[in-house]
Scaffold this motif. Structure first.
Motif, PDB file in Angstrom:
ATOM      1  N   GLN A 116       0.843  -1.187   0.000  1.00 23.52           N
ATOM      2  CA  GLN A 116       0.000   0.000   0.000  1.00 23.52           C
ATOM      3  C   GLN A 116       0.881   1.241   0.000  1.00 23.52           C
ATOM      4  OE1 GLN A 116      -2.440   0.305   3.535  1.00 23.52           O
ATOM      5  NE2 GLN A 116      -0.721   0.587   4.892  1.00 23.52           N
ATOM      6  N   GLU A 117       0.260   2.380  -0.231  1.00 22.39           N
ATOM      7  CA  GLU A 117       0.972   3.659  -0.201  1.00 22.39           C
ATOM      8  C   GLU A 117       0.279   4.573   0.800  1.00 22.39           C
ATOM      9  OE1 GLU A 117       1.253   7.033  -3.414  1.00 22.39           O
ATOM     10  OE2 GLU A 117       2.857   5.585  -3.782  1.00 22.39           O
ATOM     11  N   SER A 118       1.073   5.312   1.546  1.00 18.31           N
ATOM     12  CA  SER A 118       0.514   6.213   2.552  1.00 18.31           C
ATOM     13  C   SER A 118       1.438   7.408   2.731  1.00 18.31           C
ATOM     14  CB  SER A 118       0.327   5.490   3.892  1.00 18.31           C
ATOM     15  OG  SER A 118      -0.219   6.353   4.870  1.00 18.31           O
ATOM     16  N   GLY A 119       0.851   8.555   3.052  1.00 14.79           N
ATOM     17  CA  GLY A 119       1.622   9.744   3.344  1.00 14.79           C
ATOM     18  C   GLY A 119       1.623  10.036   4.836  1.00 14.79           C
ATOM     19  N   LEU A 120       2.186  11.161   5.201  1.00 16.02           N
ATOM     20  CA  LEU A 120       2.241  11.580   6.598  1.00 16.02           C
ATOM     21  C   LEU A 120       1.195  12.656   6.854  1.00 16.02           C
ATOM     22  CD1 LEU A 120       6.124  11.857   6.969  1.00 16.02           C
ATOM     23  CD2 LEU A 120       4.667   9.910   7.523  1.00 16.02           C
ATOM     24  N   GLY A 121       0.740  12.733   8.089  1.00 12.75           N
ATOM     25  CA  GLY A 121      -0.236  13.738   8.464  1.00 12.75           C
ATOM     26  C   GLY A 121       0.124  14.385   9.789  1.00 12.75           C
ATOM     27  N   VAL A 122      -0.459  15.544  10.029  1.00 10.15           N
ATOM     28  CA  VAL A 122      -0.254  16.273  11.286  1.00 10.15           C
ATOM     29  C   VAL A 122      -1.619  16.538  11.896  1.00 10.15           C
ATOM     30  CG1 VAL A 122       0.614  18.362  12.382  1.00 10.15           C
ATOM     31  CG2 VAL A 122       1.873  17.345  10.475  1.00 10.15           C
ATOM     32  N   MET A 123      -1.827  16.065  13.113  1.00 13.73           N
ATOM     33  CA  MET A 123      -3.096  16.229  13.812  1.00 13.73           C
ATOM     34  C   MET A 123      -2.948  17.286  14.900  1.00 13.73           C
ATOM     35  SD  MET A 123      -5.512  13.318  15.586  1.00 13.73           S
ATOM     36  CE  MET A 123      -4.416  13.026  16.987  1.00 13.73           C
ATOM     37  N   THR A 124      -3.913  18.189  14.984  1.00  9.99           N
ATOM     38  CA  THR A 124      -3.895  19.250  15.990  1.00  9.99           C
ATOM     39  C   THR A 124      -5.282  19.392  16.604  1.00  9.99           C
ATOM     40  OG1 THR A 124      -4.448  20.955  14.352  1.00  9.99           O
ATOM     41  CG2 THR A 124      -2.095  20.509  14.743  1.00  9.99           C
ATOM     42  N   ARG A 125      -5.325  20.155  17.693  1.00 10.54           N
ATOM     43  CA  ARG A 125      -6.615  20.482  18.293  1.00 10.54           C
ATOM     44  C   ARG A 125      -7.371  21.432  17.372  1.00 10.54           C
ATOM     45  NH1 ARG A 125      -7.793  19.441  23.608  1.00 10.54           N
ATOM     46  NH2 ARG A 125      -9.315  21.110  23.521  1.00 10.54           N
ATOM     47  N   ALA A 135      -2.005   9.863  21.617  1.00  7.61           N
ATOM     48  CA  ALA A 135      -2.126  11.205  21.049  1.00  7.61           C
ATOM     49  C   ALA A 135      -3.291  11.968  21.668  1.00  7.61           C
ATOM     50  CB  ALA A 135      -2.317  11.103  19.534  1.00  7.61           C
ATOM     51  N   ASP A 136      -4.379  11.288  21.983  1.00 11.99           N
ATOM     52  CA  ASP A 136      -5.546  11.947  22.572  1.00 11.99           C
ATOM     53  C   ASP A 136      -5.188  12.573  23.908  1.00 11.99           C
ATOM     54  OD1 ASP A 136      -8.125  12.787  23.126  1.00 11.99           O
ATOM     55  OD2 ASP A 136      -8.777  10.830  23.855  1.00 11.99           O
ATOM     56  N   ALA A 137      -4.517  11.805  24.771  1.00 13.06           N
ATOM     57  CA  ALA A 137      -4.162  12.321  26.095  1.00 13.06           C
ATOM     58  C   ALA A 137      -3.152  13.462  25.993  1.00 13.06           C
ATOM     59  CB  ALA A 137      -3.604  11.187  26.960  1.00 13.06           C
ATOM     60  N   LEU A 138      -2.172  13.335  25.096  1.00 14.44           N
ATOM     61  CA  LEU A 138      -1.146  14.371  24.973  1.00 14.44           C
ATOM     62  C   LEU A 138      -1.731  15.681  24.446  1.00 14.44           C
ATOM     63  CD1 LEU A 138       1.821  12.263  23.524  1.00 14.44           C
ATOM     64  CD2 LEU A 138       1.582  13.172  25.839  1.00 14.44           C
ATOM     65  N   LEU A 139      -2.569  15.597  23.430  1.00 19.68           N
ATOM     66  CA  LEU A 139      -3.188  16.810  22.896  1.00 19.68           C
ATOM     67  C   LEU A 139      -4.215  17.384  23.868  1.00 19.68           C
ATOM     68  CD1 LEU A 139      -3.736  15.859  19.143  1.00 19.68           C
ATOM     69  CD2 LEU A 139      -2.273  17.690  20.005  1.00 19.68           C
ATOM     70  N   GLY A 140      -4.982  16.499  24.489  1.00 23.68           N
ATOM     71  CA  GLY A 140      -6.025  16.957  25.403  1.00 23.68           C
ATOM     72  C   GLY A 140      -5.483  17.658  26.629  1.00 23.68           C
ATOM     73  N   SER A 141      -4.327  17.211  27.124  1.00 22.27           N
ATOM     74  CA  SER A 141      -3.730  17.821  28.318  1.00 22.27           C
ATOM     75  C   SER A 141      -2.883  19.044  27.990  1.00 22.27           C
ATOM     76  CB  SER A 141      -2.864  16.783  29.039  1.00 22.27           C
ATOM     77  OG  SER A 141      -1.758  16.395  28.222  1.00 22.27           O
ATOM     78  N   GLY A 142      -2.662  19.294  26.709  1.00 19.52           N
ATOM     79  CA  GLY A 142      -1.825  20.428  26.323  1.00 19.52           C
ATOM     80  C   GLY A 142      -0.336  20.139  26.392  1.00 19.52           C
ATOM     81  N   ALA A 143       0.029  18.848  26.548  1.00 18.66           N
ATOM     82  CA  ALA A 143       1.447  18.493  26.628  1.00 18.66           C
ATOM     83  C   ALA A 143       2.150  18.678  25.285  1.00 18.66           C
ATOM     84  CB  ALA A 143       1.597  17.052  27.102  1.00 18.66           C
ATOM     85  N   VAL A 144       1.403  18.569  24.193  1.00 14.03           N
ATOM     86  CA  VAL A 144       1.968  18.778  22.857  1.00 14.03           C
ATOM     87  C   VAL A 144       1.011  19.654  22.056  1.00 14.03           C
ATOM     88  CG1 VAL A 144       3.200  16.576  22.868  1.00 14.03           C
ATOM     89  CG2 VAL A 144       0.905  16.709  21.870  1.00 14.03           C
ATOM     90  N   ASP A 145       1.554  20.247  21.007  1.00  8.40           N
ATOM     91  CA  ASP A 145       0.735  21.084  20.126  1.00  8.40           C
ATOM     92  C   ASP A 145       0.231  20.327  18.909  1.00  8.40           C
ATOM     93  OD1 ASP A 145       1.271  23.558  21.631  1.00  8.40           O
ATOM     94  OD2 ASP A 145       3.323  23.294  20.902  1.00  8.40           O
ATOM     95  N   ALA A 146       0.940  19.260  18.530  1.00  4.62           N
ATOM     96  CA  ALA A 146       0.565  18.503  17.344  1.00  4.62           C
ATOM     97  C   ALA A 146       1.117  17.090  17.454  1.00  4.62           C
ATOM     98  CB  ALA A 146       1.096  19.181  16.082  1.00  4.62           C
ATOM     99  N   VAL A 147       0.548  16.197  16.651  1.00  2.58           N
ATOM    100  CA  VAL A 147       1.013  14.817  16.557  1.00  2.58           C
ATOM    101  C   VAL A 147       1.228  14.510  15.082  1.00  2.58           C
ATOM    102  CG1 VAL A 147       0.422  12.387  16.895  1.00  2.58           C
ATOM    103  CG2 VAL A 147      -0.186  14.077  18.633  1.00  2.58           C
ATOM    104  N   MET A 148       2.394  13.924  14.762  1.00  5.99           N
ATOM    105  CA  MET A 148       2.709  13.589  13.376  1.00  5.99           C
ATOM    106  C   MET A 148       2.899  12.085  13.254  1.00  5.99           C
ATOM    107  SD  MET A 148       5.617  15.246  10.894  1.00  5.99           S
ATOM    108  CE  MET A 148       5.741  14.781   9.165  1.00  5.99           C
TER     109      MET A 148
END
Length: 366
Positions: free
Chosen positions: A110-119, A283-296
């Protein structure tokens, strides 16, 4: 003299024999990493995921005995495969140019790219919902419904001249037509406006128009309103350089990790602050708590996570970055015959649509 030559020959041959890879064992050692949903993860003591099930299909078809060997990350699996400690490393392993120069890979599946998830900004969320409600597709659907019901109302008006005769109703001609339109559009009261068989036929057609339109509206709302237009979660993030100075969580040793480190090495100021992400579900806990700004991470992993979360607080600000093929990593000790059997099985499973079905099942698994 002959003895000295024989001794010199044996000493010179020793390094050649030492570098020859040992023959692969009868039971393949297959490495797999946890926490990479939906590709590979351990759940209730069993291994699951797209890559795990795909490998099981390959092994079953080719009758390849194997044992699963847990690993810490994709990077550790690749290193163990290169050393020959593992025969195969399974997962959605990206075939990057850097890895391709040092690692042996199977046929890509398969083929896949990268994504960045933010609040998602709540104001932006409301705006995106409003845009979905006034989208041209929704307006065209509603207009089509109004036009069809209007035509059916006109038909009832004409065929009921000798029946219920709406032109002679005491409410007046305009209000009589409006009443017919309301009845056909909503449903209740159809027995009060028609008495002829042709009139009942038109009422039945209006019923079909209502249920088809209602189904289309529900589908539209589900796809565009309830899911909240996840594609645009942060309008201020348009490329990777916009991550400068932000705290970004990535899984160590992944292509995402390597890409951001290379970006920092170019002199990006302020540098991207990398944070460790052991499992994609963290990623949910890290973004929800404000520990990170984004997940890649890989698009497929972030799409899976967004599908599983009960809320819609996050979205993909960037997607389809650096799309590359994904495959299994193979040890150099594997024989050409074994590699060929694995590749033939993967090609057969791709051709028969099995890979697509496994991906859909993995994405929808709750």
């Amino acid at each position: 003299m002959l003895g000295a030559l024989a001794l010199a020959f044996s000493l010179g041959a020793a390094p050649v024999l030492a570098t020859t890879p040992p023959p692969p064992s009868a039971v393949l050692r297959v490495g797999v990493a946890d926490g990479a949903q939906p590709c590979s993860y351990r759940e209730r003591g069993s291994w699951s995921g797209l890559a795990v099930e795909l490998w099981q299909r390959v092994a079953d078809q080719e009758r390849l005995p194997y044992v699963l060997v847990p690993g810490n990350s994709a990077a550790s699996l690749l290193e163990a495969t290169r050393r020959g400690d593992l025969d195969v490393a399974i997962g959605c392993i990206t075939v990057s140019p850097e890895r391709l120069s040092t690692t042996r890979f199977s046929l890509p599946f398969q083929e896949s790219g990268l994504g960045v998830m933010t609040r998602r900004n709540q104001l932006e969320l409301g705006a995106s919902l409003l845009r979905a409600l006034v989208a041209p597709d929704l307006i065209r659907l509603l207009l089509a419904y109004v036009v069809l019901i209007s035509l059916l109302s006109l038909g009832v008006w004409r065929v009921e001249r000798n029946g219920s005769n709406p032109a002679r109703w005491e409410v007046g001609r305009r209000r009589a037509f409006a009443l017919i339109f309301q009845v056909l559009a909503t449903g209740p009261g159809t027995n009060t406006v028609v008495v002829s068989s042709r009139g009942h036929t038109l009422v039945f057609l209006a019923y079909l128009v209502r249920i088809v339109t209602a189904s289309l509206l529900v589908s539209y709302v589900t796809l565009n309103v309830v899911r909240g237009n996840q594609e645009l979660s942060n309008r201020n993030l348009r490329n990777l350089q916009d991550l400068a100075g932000q705290r970004v969580a990535v899984r160590p040793g992944t292509v995402s990790d390597e890409l951001l480190r290379r970006l920092n090495a170019t002199g990006l100021e302020p540098a991207i602050q990398l944070r460790k992400l052991d499992r994609i579900t963290q990623a949910d806990a890290l973004l929800g708590s404000g520990a990170v700004d984004a997940v890649m991470a890989d698009d497929i992993q972030l799409d899976y996570l967004l599908h599983q979360l009960p809320h819609k607080r996050y979205g993909l600000a960037l997607r389809q970055l650096n799309p590359q093929s994904q495959a299994f990593a193979l040890s150099p000790a594997l024989s050409d015959n074994q590699v060929n059997r694995i590749n033939v099985a993967l090609g057969r499973l791709k051709r028969d649509g099995v890979v697509t079905r496994l991906r859909q099942q993995a994405m929808n698994k709750s």
